[in-house]
Each structure stands twice: as structure tokens, then as C-alpha cells.
Design an enzyme around this catalytic site. Structure first.
Site, PDB file in Angstrom:
ATOM      1  N   SER A  52       0.837  -1.203   0.000  1.00 41.43           N
ATOM      2  CA  SER A  52       0.000   0.000   0.000  1.00 41.43           C
ATOM      3  C   SER A  52       0.868   1.247   0.000  1.00 41.43           C
ATOM      4  CB  SER A  52      -0.857  -0.012   1.268  1.00 41.43           C
ATOM      5  OG  SER A  52      -1.443   1.249   1.476  1.00 41.43           O
TER       6      SER A  52
ATOM      7  N   TYR B 298      -1.246  -0.207  10.503  1.00 34.93           N
ATOM      8  CA  TYR B 298      -1.595  -0.809   9.202  1.00 34.93           C
ATOM      9  C   TYR B 298      -0.426  -0.662   8.222  1.00 34.93           C
ATOM     10  CZ  TYR B 298      -3.498  -1.205   4.499  1.00 34.93           C
ATOM     11  OH  TYR B 298      -3.679  -1.553   3.178  1.00 34.93           O
TER      12      TYR B 298
ATOM     13  N   LYS C 219       2.243  -3.501   6.404  1.00 34.43           N
ATOM     14  CA  LYS C 219       2.507  -3.652   4.968  1.00 34.43           C
ATOM     15  C   LYS C 219       4.010  -3.565   4.679  1.00 34.43           C
ATOM     16  CE  LYS C 219      -1.589  -4.433   3.471  1.00 34.43           C
ATOM     17  NZ  LYS C 219      -1.930  -5.693   2.784  1.00 34.43           N
TER      18      LYS C 219
HETATM   19  N1  LIG Z   1      -8.921  -0.783  -0.906  1.00 39.14           N
HETATM   20  C1  LIG Z   1      -7.834  -0.004  -0.962  1.00 39.14           C
HETATM   21  O1  LIG Z   1      -7.953   1.198  -1.254  1.00 39.14           O
HETATM   22  C2  LIG Z   1      -6.461  -0.583  -0.710  1.00 39.14           C
HETATM   23  C3  LIG Z   1      -5.338   0.266  -0.852  1.00 39.14           C
HETATM   24  C4  LIG Z   1      -4.066  -0.258  -0.641  1.00 39.14           C
HETATM   25  C5  LIG Z   1      -3.917  -1.600  -0.312  1.00 39.14           C
HETATM   26  N2  LIG Z   1      -5.011  -2.401  -0.169  1.00 39.14           N
HETATM   27  C6  LIG Z   1      -4.814  -3.820   0.171  1.00 39.14           C
HETATM   28  O2  LIG Z   1      -5.485  -4.627  -0.783  1.00 39.14           O
HETATM   29  C7  LIG Z   1      -5.907  -5.842  -0.181  1.00 39.14           C
HETATM   30  C8  LIG Z   1      -7.372  -6.078  -0.482  1.00 39.14           C
HETATM   31  O3  LIG Z   1      -8.132  -4.977   0.002  1.00 39.14           O
HETATM   32  P1  LIG Z   1      -9.686  -4.822  -0.264  1.00 39.14           P
HETATM   33  O4  LIG Z   1      -9.957  -3.368  -0.361  1.00 39.14           O
HETATM   34  O5  LIG Z   1     -10.113  -5.725  -1.359  1.00 39.14           O
HETATM   35  O6  LIG Z   1     -10.261  -5.327   1.144  1.00 39.14           O
HETATM   36  P2  LIG Z   1     -11.441  -6.363   1.477  1.00 39.14           P
HETATM   37  O7  LIG Z   1     -11.658  -6.281   2.946  1.00 39.14           O
HETATM   38  O8  LIG Z   1     -12.581  -6.151   0.555  1.00 39.14           O
HETATM   39  O9  LIG Z   1     -10.761  -7.739   1.099  1.00 39.14           O
HETATM   40  C9  LIG Z   1      -9.932  -8.476   1.970  1.00 39.14           C
HETATM   41  C10 LIG Z   1     -10.319  -9.948   1.818  1.00 39.14           C
HETATM   42  O10 LIG Z   1      -9.444 -10.745   2.609  1.00 39.14           O
HETATM   43  C11 LIG Z   1     -10.220 -11.660   3.397  1.00 39.14           C
HETATM   44  N3  LIG Z   1      -9.413 -11.933   4.591  1.00 39.14           N
HETATM   45  C12 LIG Z   1      -9.085 -11.053   5.580  1.00 39.14           C
HETATM   46  N4  LIG Z   1      -8.321 -11.662   6.496  1.00 39.14           N
HETATM   47  C13 LIG Z   1      -8.153 -12.952   6.082  1.00 39.14           C
HETATM   48  C14 LIG Z   1      -7.440 -14.084   6.586  1.00 39.14           C
HETATM   49  N5  LIG Z   1      -6.771 -14.022   7.744  1.00 39.14           N
HETATM   50  N6  LIG Z   1      -7.468 -15.239   5.884  1.00 39.14           N
HETATM   51  C15 LIG Z   1      -8.155 -15.327   4.714  1.00 39.14           C
HETATM   52  N7  LIG Z   1      -8.865 -14.299   4.197  1.00 39.14           N
HETATM   53  C16 LIG Z   1      -8.850 -13.126   4.871  1.00 39.14           C
HETATM   54  C17 LIG Z   1     -11.534 -10.957   3.643  1.00 39.14           C
HETATM   55  O11 LIG Z   1     -12.601 -11.831   3.939  1.00 39.14           O
HETATM   56  C18 LIG Z   1     -11.736 -10.220   2.309  1.00 39.14           C
HETATM   57  O12 LIG Z   1     -12.416 -11.033   1.358  1.00 39.14           O
HETATM   58  C19 LIG Z   1      -5.559  -5.721   1.300  1.00 39.14           C
HETATM   59  O13 LIG Z   1      -4.344  -6.395   1.518  1.00 39.14           O
HETATM   60  C20 LIG Z   1      -5.415  -4.225   1.500  1.00 39.14           C
HETATM   61  O14 LIG Z   1      -4.561  -3.942   2.572  1.00 39.14           O
HETATM   62  C21 LIG Z   1      -6.278  -1.919  -0.369  1.00 39.14           C
END
Ligand SMILES: NC(=O)c1ccc[n+]([C@@H]2O[C@H](COP(=O)([O-])OP(=O)(O)OC[C@H]3O[C@@H](n4cnc5c(N)ncnc54)[C@H](O)[C@@H]3O)[C@@H](O)[C@H]2O)c1
Length: 326
Positions: free
Chosen positions: A117, A141, A145
Site C-alpha cells: 500500500s 496498518y 505492509k
Molecule cells: N482498498 C484499498 O484502497 C487498498 C489500498 C491499498 C492496499 N489495499 C490492500 O489490498 C488488499 C485487499 O483490500 P480490499 O480493499 O479488497 O479489502 P477487502 O476487505 O474487501 O478484502 C480483503 C479480503 O481478505 C479476506 N481476509 C481477511 N483476512 C483474512 C485471513 N486471515 N485469511 C483469509 N482471508 C482473509 C476478507 O474476507 C476479504 O475477502 C488488502 O491487503 C489491503 O490492505 C487496499
């Protein structure tokens, strides 16, 4: 190849699954459904419900589905919550990753893509953030990362695993209304929520040293982000021992006020924003250099902010039909 997509029932993960399968790769989703939704996973893609903290289940899944690459998106992602519950964030995001990497290296899976991120940069003091900009995360957080990137890189160097850490900037938009982000943690859905409630969207601080005084960010369409995963996954598969760290952004700064103006125009609400005090820890400007992935892998974003807001709004209305303007 067969890719295990952890977190594939989440917002971004479901888009990665879609892009991978459309590109002809096989995908298997591994997700504990803590924030994900099984309905996001296409019927033809196997869904294994389990936590990345469950070493046995991960190992069995890698073997049973003959996995040849992993895209690891499963994580907890709320900055504010991470300040209140750092131990849980380190457990899920760092211990979860460590457990997964142990299984991956034991099973001799050759490629690993990690969701990082822009939060790793913290409060950068440069106009354009390159991958060489020092990382000084401001929240647990962001720390998880950055620690994750270190773990991934160290494992790659020790074992020959091909790795990539992808630093996503501000993700928005959706491929289809059904796959939209249903959380309200990012600017676009936060503004939609306020408009739908009949309230003014909020700007946190308008006295930053930016052209209109509001914070500037780099927004990336989730469909572009998902395509970047396909490009990176294929690059890893064809270059053993790769060690990539890549920004995934567009290299274009858009202010909070500009975003709210555009959202008002696209949704037809036309509700002026209210200015609230600054939130602690919000950097004035975080904009990616998108040069490295363009030069090294020939990838660049196709969609603009208009596309992001328009598609996100179709998703918001799908999930909140009362929000539609006649
Ligand atoms: N959305 C953003 O703007 C953004 C920005 C930078 C980084 N990210 C990263 O992208 C990734 C996905 O984010 P997102 O927005 O799709 O979030 P989200 O919460 O929609 O998706 C995360 C998924 O991981 C699953 N999960 C969580 N913990 C788990 C575990 N211990 N074992 C198995 N499954 C697990 C959840 O059920 C969910 O389906 C994350 O790693 C997040 O940190 C997101």
C-alpha cells in the site's frame, strides 16, 4: 498456471480473479469471508473458506489445487482500527503472511505477489513518490505492509521465490455493480454515503499547502489495478528469482475538493461540501510515480477519475437502491 488468490472474495481480490480468469489463467480463491462475500467469486472458480493463519489448510489447498503462484490480498485494511488494535493487525497481516510464506516455500510454489500500500510511505515530502522514496509508515496498518514487504523480499532472497510487492495508491471504481466496494473507508464511498443520507460531504482540512488547500491523492481504477496483477504475475512466472517493488498509481494528483465536485456532478446531488478540521496523520499530497512499472513491464492505467466515479456510483446504487436520483 493456477493462482491462489487469498482475499479473492474481497473488493480488489474479486477483480483480480476476474482479470486473471479473463486472461486465461486458472484461479482458486482462499478467503475466510471475514469481510469478503462468497457471491463475488464466480461459480467456476473454487472457493476454499479458511484463514491464512491456518497453516494446515493453506498447505492442503496448495497441494490439492496444484498451485503454481500466489497473489496475497487477504488482510485487514482500516488505518484507524489498526491504531486501536495493533496486535490483531500484526497477527492477521504479518503472522498471516509469514504462515502463508512458510507453506508456499515448503510446497515450492515459484511466484508470489503481495498487496502492499502507499501507506508504507507515510507523509512523503516529495511531489511524486518513487519506489526509492523513504518508507515511514504512520499507522500500524502501514507498518504491517512494510514489514510484509521485508518478509516477502527476505524469503525470495533466501529461497529463490520470485516476488513482487505492489504498492496500491487510492483504489476506486468497479468492473460491474455487483463487484463494487461495499465498505465505506475510502473517499468515494464516504462521499456517496453522505449524499445518500442527505448530508454534506466532508473535507477534512482546507488549509494544506496544495493548490486548493485540500489533500491531493492519486486514484487508480480497480480494473486497471487488477490488470496490473496479471502483468506482474506473468512477469514473475517468466523470471525466476525476480524481486520487484512497484507503485500502482496513475501519477496524477486529484484534490479532495475536485473529487467531491466531480462526484456531485456525476451523481446529480450537487451538495456543497462542509469543511471539518484536519485529521491527524493525513499527508497533504501523495502521488505516485508510475514510471517503474511502465518502463519495466510496459503497464499503465487506462481509466480516469470520471470512469472510477461513474462505475462506483452504479455499484453504490446497486447496493443502495434508495440512493438513485430520478
Ligand atoms: N482498498 C484499498 O484502497 C487498498 C489500498 C491499498 C492496499 N489495499 C490492500 O489490498 C488488499 C485487499 O483490500 P480490499 O480493499 O479488497 O479489502 P477487502 O476487505 O474487501 O478484502 C480483503 C479480503 O481478505 C479476506 N481476509 C481477511 N483476512 C483474512 C485471513 N486471515 N485469511 C483469509 N482471508 C482473509 C476478507 O474476507 C476479504 O475477502 C488488502 O491487503 C489491503 O490492505 C487496499
Amino acid at each position: 498456471m493456477t493462482w491462489l488468490i487469498t482475499g479473492g472474495a474481497g473488493y480488489i481480490g474479486a477483480h483480480v480473479v476476474r482479470a486473471m480468469t479473463e486472461a486465461g489463467e486458472r484461479a482458486v480463491v482462499y478467503d475466510d469471508l471475514s469481510t469478503g462475500d462468497a457471491r463475488r467469486v464466480p461459480a467456476e472458480v473454487p472457493l476454499v473458506q479458511g484463514s491464512v493463519l491456518d497453516a494446515d489448510r493453506v498447505a492442503r489447498t496448495l497441494a490439492e489445487h496444484e498451485i503454481t503462484g500466489v497473489v496475497h490480498l487477504a488482510a485487514k485494511k482500516q488505518v484507524g482500527e489498526s491504531v486501536e488494535r495493533p496486535l490483531e493487525y500484526y497477527r492477521q497481516n504479518v503472522e498471516g503472511l509469514r504462515t502463508l510464506l512458510e507453506a508456499v516455500t515448503r510446497a515450492e510454489v515459484p511466484s508470489f505477489v503481495f498487496s502492499s500500500s502507499a501507506a508504507v510511505y507515510g507523509m512523503p515530502d516529495v511531489d511524486v513518490v518513487t519506489e526509492e522514496t523513504p518508507c515511514r509508515p504512520l499507522s500500524p496498518y502501514g507498518e504491517t505492509k512494510l514489514a510484509g514487504e521485508w518478509l516477502v523480499r527476505a524469503t525470495g532472497r533466501a529461497t529463490g521465490l520470485s516476488t513482487a510487492s505492489l504498492r496500491y495508491f487510492n483504489v476506486a471504481g468497479t468492473a460491474t455493480p455487483e463487484l463494487a466496494d461495499t465498505g465505506v473507508f475510502n473517499l468515494v464511498p464516504m462521499v456517496f454515503e453522505k449524499l445518500t443520507e442527505g448530508a454534506a460531504p466532508r473535507i477534512f482540512g482546507d488549509d494544506y499547502a496544495t493548490p486548493d488547500g485540500t489533500c491531493v491523492r492519486d486514484y487508480i481504477h480497480v480494473v486497471d489495478l487488477a490488470e496490473a496483477h496479471v502483468t506482474v504475475a506473468r512477469a514473475l512466472a517468466s523470471s525466476p528469482g525476480a524481486d520487484l517493488t512497484l507503485n500502482i498509481g496513475r501519477g496524477e494528483g486529484v484534490s479532495v475538493r475536485e473529487m467531491i465536485d466531480r462526484i456531485n456532478a456525476i451523481t446529480g446531488y450537487a451538495r456543497p461540501p462542509a469543511v471539518a478540521p484536519r485529521r491527524p496523520g493525513d499527508p497533504a499530497r501523495v502521488v505516485a510515480s508510475a514510471a517503474r512499472i511502465a518502463t519495466e513491464l510496459g503497464w499503465q492505467a487506462k481509466y480516469d477519475v470520471e470512469d472510477m466515479i461513474t462505475s462506483a456510483w452504479t455499484g453504490w446504487v446497486h447496493h443502495h437502491p434508495e440512493a438513485a436520483r430520478s
